[in-house]
Design a protein around this motif. Structure first.
Motif, PDB file in Angstrom:
ATOM      1  N   CYS A 181      -8.207   1.860  24.858  1.00 59.71           N
ATOM      2  CA  CYS A 181      -8.483   0.797  25.839  1.00 59.71           C
ATOM      3  C   CYS A 181      -7.419  -0.298  25.775  1.00 59.71           C
ATOM      4  N   LYS A 182      -7.004  -0.651  24.568  1.00 60.87           N
ATOM      5  CA  LYS A 182      -5.966  -1.676  24.412  1.00 60.87           C
ATOM      6  C   LYS A 182      -4.625  -1.210  24.975  1.00 60.87           C
ATOM      7  N   ALA A 183      -4.414   0.109  24.955  1.00 59.96           N
ATOM      8  CA  ALA A 183      -3.166   0.681  25.479  1.00 59.96           C
ATOM      9  C   ALA A 183      -3.283   1.020  26.966  1.00 59.96           C
ATOM     10  N   ASP A 184      -4.373   0.546  27.609  1.00 57.52           N
ATOM     11  CA  ASP A 184      -4.635   0.816  29.037  1.00 57.52           C
ATOM     12  C   ASP A 184      -4.721   2.315  29.330  1.00 57.52           C
ATOM     13  N   ARG A 185      -5.281   3.055  28.387  1.00 59.77           N
ATOM     14  CA  ARG A 185      -5.471   4.500  28.561  1.00 59.77           C
ATOM     15  C   ARG A 185      -6.977   4.784  28.555  1.00 59.77           C
ATOM     16  N   VAL A 186      -7.631   4.232  29.572  1.00 56.25           N
ATOM     17  CA  VAL A 186      -9.094   4.261  29.631  1.00 56.25           C
ATOM     18  C   VAL A 186      -9.630   5.679  29.810  1.00 56.25           C
ATOM     19  N   GLU A 187      -8.904   6.522  30.542  1.00 57.78           N
ATOM     20  CA  GLU A 187      -9.373   7.897  30.756  1.00 57.78           C
ATOM     21  C   GLU A 187      -9.533   8.638  29.435  1.00 57.78           C
ATOM     22  N   GLU A 188      -8.575   8.425  28.529  1.00 56.31           N
ATOM     23  CA  GLU A 188      -8.647   9.076  27.219  1.00 56.31           C
ATOM     24  C   GLU A 188      -9.793   8.494  26.386  1.00 56.31           C
ATOM     25  N   ALA A 189     -10.039   7.193  26.571  1.00 55.96           N
ATOM     26  CA  ALA A 189     -11.171   6.553  25.886  1.00 55.96           C
ATOM     27  C   ALA A 189     -12.490   7.136  26.387  1.00 55.96           C
ATOM     28  N   LEU A 190     -12.580   7.362  27.700  1.00 57.32           N
ATOM     29  CA  LEU A 190     -13.789   7.945  28.293  1.00 57.32           C
ATOM     30  C   LEU A 190     -13.992   9.389  27.833  1.00 57.32           C
ATOM     31  N   ALA A 191     -12.887  10.110  27.661  1.00 57.46           N
ATOM     32  CA  ALA A 191     -12.970  11.495  27.172  1.00 57.46           C
ATOM     33  C   ALA A 191     -13.531  11.524  25.751  1.00 57.46           C
ATOM     34  N   LEU A 192     -13.123  10.557  24.941  1.00 54.10           N
ATOM     35  CA  LEU A 192     -13.641  10.458  23.569  1.00 54.10           C
ATOM     36  C   LEU A 192     -15.133  10.134  23.581  1.00 54.10           C
ATOM     37  N   TYR A 193     -15.514   9.256  24.511  1.00 54.89           N
ATOM     38  CA  TYR A 193     -16.931   8.889  24.647  1.00 54.89           C
ATOM     39  C   TYR A 193     -17.772  10.135  24.960  1.00 54.89           C
ATOM     40  N   LYS A 194     -17.269  10.974  25.848  1.00 54.65           N
ATOM     41  CA  LYS A 194     -17.981  12.217  26.188  1.00 54.65           C
ATOM     42  C   LYS A 194     -18.033  13.161  24.988  1.00 54.65           C
ATOM     43  N   GLY A 195     -16.944  13.145  24.202  1.00 52.56           N
ATOM     44  CA  GLY A 195     -16.879  13.993  23.009  1.00 52.56           C
ATOM     45  C   GLY A 195     -17.903  13.606  21.958  1.00 52.56           C
ATOM     46  N   MET A 196     -18.311  12.339  21.952  1.00 50.13           N
ATOM     47  CA  MET A 196     -19.323  11.875  20.999  1.00 50.13           C
ATOM     48  C   MET A 196     -20.635  12.624  21.202  1.00 50.13           C
ATOM     49  N   GLY A 197     -21.019  12.767  22.466  1.00 47.91           N
ATOM     50  CA  GLY A 197     -22.283  13.437  22.784  1.00 47.91           C
ATOM     51  C   GLY A 197     -22.299  14.889  22.354  1.00 47.91           C
ATOM     52  N   LYS A 198     -21.129  15.539  22.411  1.00 42.35           N
ATOM     53  CA  LYS A 198     -21.043  16.962  22.069  1.00 42.35           C
ATOM     54  C   LYS A 198     -21.346  17.236  20.603  1.00 42.35           C
ATOM     55  N   ILE A 199     -21.088  16.234  19.736  1.00 41.46           N
ATOM     56  CA  ILE A 199     -21.368  16.443  18.303  1.00 41.46           C
ATOM     57  C   ILE A 199     -22.586  15.629  17.845  1.00 41.46           C
ATOM     58  N   SER A 219     -19.400  -1.979  24.561  1.00 43.50           N
ATOM     59  CA  SER A 219     -18.683  -3.234  24.834  1.00 43.50           C
ATOM     60  C   SER A 219     -17.193  -2.986  25.030  1.00 43.50           C
ATOM     61  N   THR A 220     -16.634  -2.102  24.190  1.00 44.07           N
ATOM     62  CA  THR A 220     -15.201  -1.782  24.279  1.00 44.07           C
ATOM     63  C   THR A 220     -14.882  -1.086  25.595  1.00 44.07           C
ATOM     64  N   LEU A 221     -15.717  -0.119  25.982  1.00 48.01           N
ATOM     65  CA  LEU A 221     -15.493   0.614  27.235  1.00 48.01           C
ATOM     66  C   LEU A 221     -15.658  -0.299  28.452  1.00 48.01           C
ATOM     67  N   ILE A 222     -16.663  -1.157  28.421  1.00 51.02           N
ATOM     68  CA  ILE A 222     -16.884  -2.093  29.534  1.00 51.02           C
ATOM     69  C   ILE A 222     -15.677  -3.011  29.694  1.00 51.02           C
ATOM     70  N   ASP A 223     -15.168  -3.510  28.568  1.00 57.96           N
ATOM     71  CA  ASP A 223     -13.994  -4.390  28.599  1.00 57.96           C
ATOM     72  C   ASP A 223     -12.775  -3.647  29.151  1.00 57.96           C
ATOM     73  N   GLY A 224     -12.573  -2.413  28.685  1.00 59.78           N
ATOM     74  CA  GLY A 224     -11.434  -1.610  29.150  1.00 59.78           C
ATOM     75  C   GLY A 224     -11.507  -1.308  30.633  1.00 59.78           C
ATOM     76  N   LEU A 225     -12.700  -0.961  31.115  1.00 61.12           N
ATOM     77  CA  LEU A 225     -12.887  -0.666  32.541  1.00 61.12           C
ATOM     78  C   LEU A 225     -12.706  -1.920  33.396  1.00 61.12           C
ATOM     79  N   CYS A 226     -13.203  -3.048  32.899  1.00 63.98           N
ATOM     80  CA  CYS A 226     -13.059  -4.310  33.635  1.00 63.98           C
ATOM     81  C   CYS A 226     -11.593  -4.705  33.775  1.00 63.98           C
ATOM     82  N   LYS A 227     -10.834  -4.516  32.705  1.00 68.82           N
ATOM     83  CA  LYS A 227      -9.405  -4.854  32.756  1.00 68.82           C
ATOM     84  C   LYS A 227      -8.663  -3.977  33.761  1.00 68.82           C
ATOM     85  N   GLY A 228      -9.199  -2.783  33.986  1.00 70.02           N
ATOM     86  CA  GLY A 228      -8.603  -1.884  34.972  1.00 70.02           C
ATOM     87  C   GLY A 228      -9.193  -2.061  36.357  1.00 70.02           C
ATOM     88  N   GLY A 229     -10.079  -3.059  36.499  1.00 70.87           N
ATOM     89  CA  GLY A 229     -10.685  -3.343  37.804  1.00 70.87           C
ATOM     90  C   GLY A 229     -11.747  -2.345  38.224  1.00 70.87           C
TER      91      GLY A 229
END
Length: 404
Positions: free
Chosen positions: A193-211, A221-231
């Motif tokens: 998210c800090k590197a403005d790579r929100v798609e990869e952050a979202l992919a990791l979030y989905k990966g959490m559910g798989k395990i 909070s981190t994802l909301i902040d990252g998405l907000c910064k990307g509008g």
């Protein structure tokens, strides 16, 4: 007891040691025992370093280690780990490493906690490269890294922007049959998210559910902040709903982040609904929350609603800052409601803040346009008295109106 004729037992002294709340008390007992001829036993000498390390007095703990050696008692990995951890927490990671290497002299083998302690200390000291070298050292010594090891390293790598290297460690965890926990995912999600790579952050979030790893407050909070910064406000709002649905409460920072983006997109009603939602969730709005919304309402010409929010702010025990005062003064000056603007100006001091250049410039401009040049000049004098110098715009405003 020590001052009386009754000589306490070693076990009594050990019990006393465990009850002390300050390192000076433990040291005092240690010295008093020596004066009374009570020799500390092995258990007490191992209790003292723990006490000193807890209160960040590792130099005293190192002194006890020397005492243990003089008395011929054996040192243990647990004891040295304890002192290394204390040194690392105090920022003395170099000394901790020296103690680590000294284990060989005592014929002791460092365990995973020994390595984790040093890796954590090195990462906190922003020496991530050395921490990674310590991971290789673990392999050479036949010590298997655990989830904590990887968590510390991934967090350290992400903080310095090395997210790719952190991802390699995640892959290594899977290869070693270690399931990353929420702390590992949070470190990586934050890094992306800090590197403005929100798609990869979202992919990791989905990966959490798989395990079967449940996201926590930090994840959302981190994802909301990252998405907000990307509008991407719609997705951010969706995560807020999911967060609440999962029984997690967003804090005021998360709500303010969302409101800030909503205000930039001029979504006034959604922002006001979010303010109501905060109240329902038991989250108290702060000064930033109110100033963001008041600015938006004033911008849209909804001054009465802005005033209502100001009243709500006072009712909740919050004092408006100079930014809020300036916003309202500007609106009142534009509406030529100069007396009301002056009232707000006088309230600034009562709120515990000071008027700034913007405050005076706005008022001077308003009074000049209202043909009240004398009062504008009086405000200029007050401005100087408060140690503020007018800017070019203020000078030009006064010059133009005084020339008429």
């Amino acid at each position: 007891m020590l001052k009386s004729s009754i000589k306490p037992s070693r076990s009594t002294c050990n019990l006393l040691l465990g009850s002390f709340k300050r390192p000076d008390q433990a040291l005092s007992l240690y010295k008093t025992m020596a004066g009374a001829g009570i020799s500390p036993n092995f258990q007490m000498l191992h209790t003292l370093p723990n006490c000193f390390c807890e209160f960040q007095r590792t130099h005293l703990a190192l002194g006890v280690i020397g005492r243990i050696q003089k008395l011929g008692y054996p040192l243990s990995v647990i004891l040295l780990n304890m002192v290394m951890n204390g040194l690392s927490k105090e920022g003395q990671v170099v000394r901790a490493i020296e103690l680590f290497h000294g284990m060989q002299n005592y014929k002791l083998l460092p365990n995973v906690f020994s390595f984790n302690t040093l890796i954590n200390g090195l990462c906190k000291a922003q020496k991530v490269e050395e921490a990674m070298a310590m991971l290789k050292e673990m392999g050479k010594r036949g010590c298997q890294p655990d989830v904590v090891t990887y968590n510390i390293l991934m967090n350290g790598l992400c903080k310095e922007g090395s997210t790719e290297e952190a991802m390699h460690l995640l892959e290594k965890m899977y290869r070693n049959d270690l399931n990353p926990n929420v702390f590992a995912f949070n470190a990586l999600i934050n890094g992306f998210c800090k590197a403005d790579r929100v798609e990869e952050a979202l992919a990791l979030y989905k990966g959490m559910g798989k395990i079967g790893c449940q996201p926590d407050f930090v994840t959302y909070s981190t994802l909301i902040d990252g998405l907000c910064k990307g509008g991407r406000i719609k997705e951010a709002m969706s995560f807020l709903e999911e967060m609440c649905h999962n029984g997690l409460k967003a804090d005021v920072v998360t709500y303010c982040t969302l409101m800030n983006v909503l205000c930039k997109k001029n979504k006034v009603e959604v922002a006001l609904d979010l303010l109501k939602e905060m109240g329902k969730m038991g989250c108290q709005p702060n000064v930033v929350t109110y100033s963001t919304l008041i600015a938006l309402l004033c911008k849209g010409g909804r001054t009465e609603e802005a005033m209502s929010l100001l009243a709500q702010m006072f009712h909740s025990g919050l004092n408006p800052n100079v930014v809020i005062h300036n916003i309202l003064i500007n609106v009142l000056c534009k509406r030529n409601e100069l007396e009301e603007a002056l009232t707000f100006y006088k309230e600034i001091g009562k709120s515990g803040c000071q008027p700034n250049i913007i405050t005076y410039s706005t008022l001077i401009d308003g009074f000049c346009k209202g043909q009240r040049t004398k009062e504008a000049m009086s405000l200029l004098e007050e401005m100087y008295d408060n140690g503020l110098n007018p800017n070019v715009v203020t000078y030009n405003t006064l010059k133009m109106h005084c020339a008429k």
